[in-house]
Design a protein around this motif. Structure first.
Motif, PDB file in Angstrom:
ATOM      1  N   GLU A   1       5.504   5.859  -2.778  1.00  0.00           N
ATOM      2  CA  GLU A   1       5.523   6.852  -3.843  1.00  0.00           C
ATOM      3  C   GLU A   1       4.246   6.774  -4.678  1.00  0.00           C
ATOM      4  O   GLU A   1       3.780   7.795  -5.206  1.00  0.00           O
ATOM      5  CB  GLU A   1       6.745   6.636  -4.736  1.00  0.00           C
ATOM      6  CG  GLU A   1       8.078   6.947  -4.069  1.00  0.00           C
ATOM      7  CD  GLU A   1       8.270   8.432  -3.815  1.00  0.00           C
ATOM      8  OE1 GLU A   1       7.573   9.244  -4.440  1.00  0.00           O
ATOM      9  OE2 GLU A   1       9.127   8.779  -2.971  1.00  0.00           O
ATOM     10  N   ALA A   2       3.691   5.583  -4.790  1.00  0.00           N
ATOM     11  CA  ALA A   2       2.479   5.412  -5.603  1.00  0.00           C
ATOM     12  C   ALA A   2       1.240   5.996  -4.925  1.00  0.00           C
ATOM     13  O   ALA A   2       0.299   6.430  -5.603  1.00  0.00           O
ATOM     14  CB  ALA A   2       2.261   3.929  -5.906  1.00  0.00           C
ATOM     15  N   VAL A   3       1.218   6.023  -3.581  1.00  0.00           N
ATOM     16  CA  VAL A   3       0.028   6.522  -2.878  1.00  0.00           C
ATOM     17  C   VAL A   3       0.238   7.905  -2.281  1.00  0.00           C
ATOM     18  O   VAL A   3      -0.718   8.564  -1.885  1.00  0.00           O
ATOM     19  CB  VAL A   3      -0.408   5.550  -1.758  1.00  0.00           C
ATOM     20  CG1 VAL A   3      -0.676   4.160  -2.308  1.00  0.00           C
ATOM     21  CG2 VAL A   3       0.618   5.486  -0.630  1.00  0.00           C
ATOM     22  N   GLY A   4       1.501   8.340  -2.179  1.00  0.00           N
ATOM     23  CA  GLY A   4       1.800   9.544  -1.423  1.00  0.00           C
ATOM     24  C   GLY A   4       1.394  10.837  -2.108  1.00  0.00           C
ATOM     25  O   GLY A   4       1.695  11.057  -3.279  1.00  0.00           O
TER      26      GLY A   4
ATOM     27  N   CYS B   1      -8.483   1.438   0.082  1.00  0.00           N
ATOM     28  CA  CYS B   1      -7.308   1.528   0.938  1.00  0.00           C
ATOM     29  C   CYS B   1      -6.503   0.244   0.751  1.00  0.00           C
ATOM     30  O   CYS B   1      -7.016  -0.859   0.917  1.00  0.00           O
ATOM     31  CB  CYS B   1      -7.723   1.695   2.398  1.00  0.00           C
ATOM     32  SG  CYS B   1      -6.346   1.710   3.558  1.00  0.00           S
ATOM     33  N   LEU B   2      -5.244   0.379   0.405  1.00  0.00           N
ATOM     34  CA  LEU B   2      -4.391  -0.775   0.139  1.00  0.00           C
ATOM     35  C   LEU B   2      -3.781  -1.304   1.433  1.00  0.00           C
ATOM     36  O   LEU B   2      -3.315  -0.539   2.271  1.00  0.00           O
ATOM     37  CB  LEU B   2      -3.275  -0.376  -0.831  1.00  0.00           C
ATOM     38  CG  LEU B   2      -2.286  -1.462  -1.228  1.00  0.00           C
ATOM     39  CD1 LEU B   2      -2.979  -2.580  -1.993  1.00  0.00           C
ATOM     40  CD2 LEU B   2      -1.149  -0.859  -2.067  1.00  0.00           C
ATOM     41  N   VAL B   3      -3.786  -2.612   1.579  1.00  0.00           N
ATOM     42  CA  VAL B   3      -3.103  -3.283   2.693  1.00  0.00           C
ATOM     43  C   VAL B   3      -1.887  -3.996   2.129  1.00  0.00           C
ATOM     44  O   VAL B   3      -2.002  -4.811   1.209  1.00  0.00           O
ATOM     45  CB  VAL B   3      -4.023  -4.291   3.403  1.00  0.00           C
ATOM     46  CG1 VAL B   3      -3.256  -5.024   4.510  1.00  0.00           C
ATOM     47  CG2 VAL B   3      -5.246  -3.589   3.987  1.00  0.00           C
ATOM     48  N   ALA B   4      -0.709  -3.684   2.672  1.00  0.00           N
ATOM     49  CA  ALA B   4       0.533  -4.343   2.262  1.00  0.00           C
ATOM     50  C   ALA B   4       0.930  -5.332   3.350  1.00  0.00           C
ATOM     51  O   ALA B   4       1.248  -4.935   4.477  1.00  0.00           O
ATOM     52  CB  ALA B   4       1.640  -3.321   2.034  1.00  0.00           C
ATOM     53  N   LEU B   5       0.882  -6.606   3.016  1.00  0.00           N
ATOM     54  CA  LEU B   5       1.258  -7.662   3.949  1.00  0.00           C
ATOM     55  C   LEU B   5       2.747  -7.940   3.742  1.00  0.00           C
ATOM     56  O   LEU B   5       3.145  -8.552   2.747  1.00  0.00           O
ATOM     57  CB  LEU B   5       0.413  -8.909   3.686  1.00  0.00           C
ATOM     58  CG  LEU B   5       0.550 -10.074   4.656  1.00  0.00           C
ATOM     59  CD1 LEU B   5       0.156  -9.658   6.068  1.00  0.00           C
ATOM     60  CD2 LEU B   5      -0.314 -11.252   4.193  1.00  0.00           C
TER      61      LEU B   5
END
Length: 358
Positions: free
Chosen positions: A99-102, A184-188
């Motif tokens: 929701e934060a990036v969409g 660009c965020l990476v979610a681990l």
């Protein structure tokens, strides 16, 4: 009266919502649920007492900011409280991230097959999914790096990967992070981090400190045995955590969940003894399956993966008849959680008797 129906988003007709693990039924005998990666152990007595005490106040709203839980997570993992955001399990935090990036035109990259909530949550957030096939049941980070474009806002790396249990090691992950643009965020996604025993697998909570565009997802649902209370968290640099807190549904982490999570952190040494027991069973199950002739990829999670192809549905049905539920992925394979010894033995008996092609 109008014959028209209310209008809904077309995307709702194009995807299937998340399908929970099947609960087995075995008339006249004991059944075993190995389809949802749950801990086979209930909460510790000290945690149960805290839950019971907290239940006396459920007529009151929970702390929307989860201040005590946030402080407890920050203190336990030695990160600033401003780097922590909580949600309704790690899947809730995943939704908050999306929701934060969409927005229209945004893309999210993830391996496939991986956690099955990624596609439908991405669809709901209006983000275009870019799926990168696994290679040898593991993330192909080189291919994922090539899939990133100027439209990519978020990349998921599930480590260990659900449902295959395979891992990404430090050197390849750091090389990948070096290729990801800073915006660009990476979610681990480390939902199964506590079960990892491979020393080459990095702890994301150490790694994120050097990467402002890296965030780590964790959950209390698996190793901590709180799947029914739904509480997870993210650790990332302050701008990331702040954005995720903004998209949290009001009061989404209930009072019992908050209290139980704090108590579980305090009881972690005892809880991790239980994790060791699961890891020991995992190793036993893998060794037995291989001795039976099954090809089992190395797993660092609390489940094993069997590549079954067209036999997947038939194998799952054989398990059902024995009172064992597993998680089939049609045409691909089955994920089997590690449960108590009796449950694992019941599954191993089915696997031994099952006629395999070739």
């Amino acid at each position: 009266m109008s014959a028209q129906s209310p209008r809904f988003r077309p995307i709702l007709d194009q995807f299937a919502p998340y399908k929970p693990g099947k609960t087995p039924s075995a008339p006249g005998g004991r059944s075993f649920k190995l389809s949802s990666n749950e801990s086979p152990f209930g909460p510790l007595p000290s945690v149960l007492k805290v839950i019971a005490d907290a239940a006396c106040n459920v007529n009151r709203y929970p702390d929307n900011g989860a201040a005590e839980l946030t402080e407890a997570i920050a203190g336990h993992f030695r990160v600033p409280p401003s780097h922590v955001a909580v949600g309704c399990g790690s899947v809730g935090v995943t939704q908050q991230l999306l929701e934060a990036v969409g927005e229209p035109g945004a893309e999210v990259v993830y391996a496939w097959r991986s956690f099955e909530a990624y596609p439908y949550l991405s669809d709901l957030a209006g983000v275009t999914s870019v799926r990168v096939p696994l290679r040898d049941e593991a993330h192909d980070l080189a291919a994922m790096a090539r899939a990133i474009t100027g439209r990519t806002r978020l990349v998921f790396v599930c480590n260990p990967n659900n449902p295959t249990g395979t891992v990404v090691r430090r050197a390849e992950l750091e090389e990948f992070l070096g290729q990801v643009p800073g915006d660009c965020l990476v979610a681990l996604d480390e939902a199964y981090a506590e079960y990892v025993r491979d020393p080459g697998v990095p702890d994301g909570l150490d790694l994120y400190r050097d990467w402002p565009n890296l965030a780590v997802l964790r959950t209390f649902s698996k190793a901590y045995g709180l799947a029914g209370l739904r509480v997870g968290f993210l650790v990332g640099h302050e701008p990331v955590a702040a954005a995720v807190r903004k998209t949290m549904l009001t009061f989404t982490v209930n009072a019992l969940a908050q209290a139980a999570a704090v108590a579980s952190l305090e009881a972690e040494p005892e809880l991790l003894e239980r994790v060791d027991a699961v890891v020991s069973e995992r190793n036993r199950v893998c060794d037995e399956l291989r001795s039976q002739g099954w090809a089992v990829p190395p797993t660092e999670a609390n489940f094993v993966w069997l590549r079954l192809g067209d036999d997947t549905a038939d194998f799952a049905a054989a398990c059902d008849r024995a009172g064992v539920s597993v998680r089939p992925y049609d045409g691909e394979g089955a994920r089997v959680s590690i449960g108590e010894r009796e449950a694992n033995d019941a599954f191993l008996a089915v696997a031994k008797a099952y006629p395999r092609r070739g």
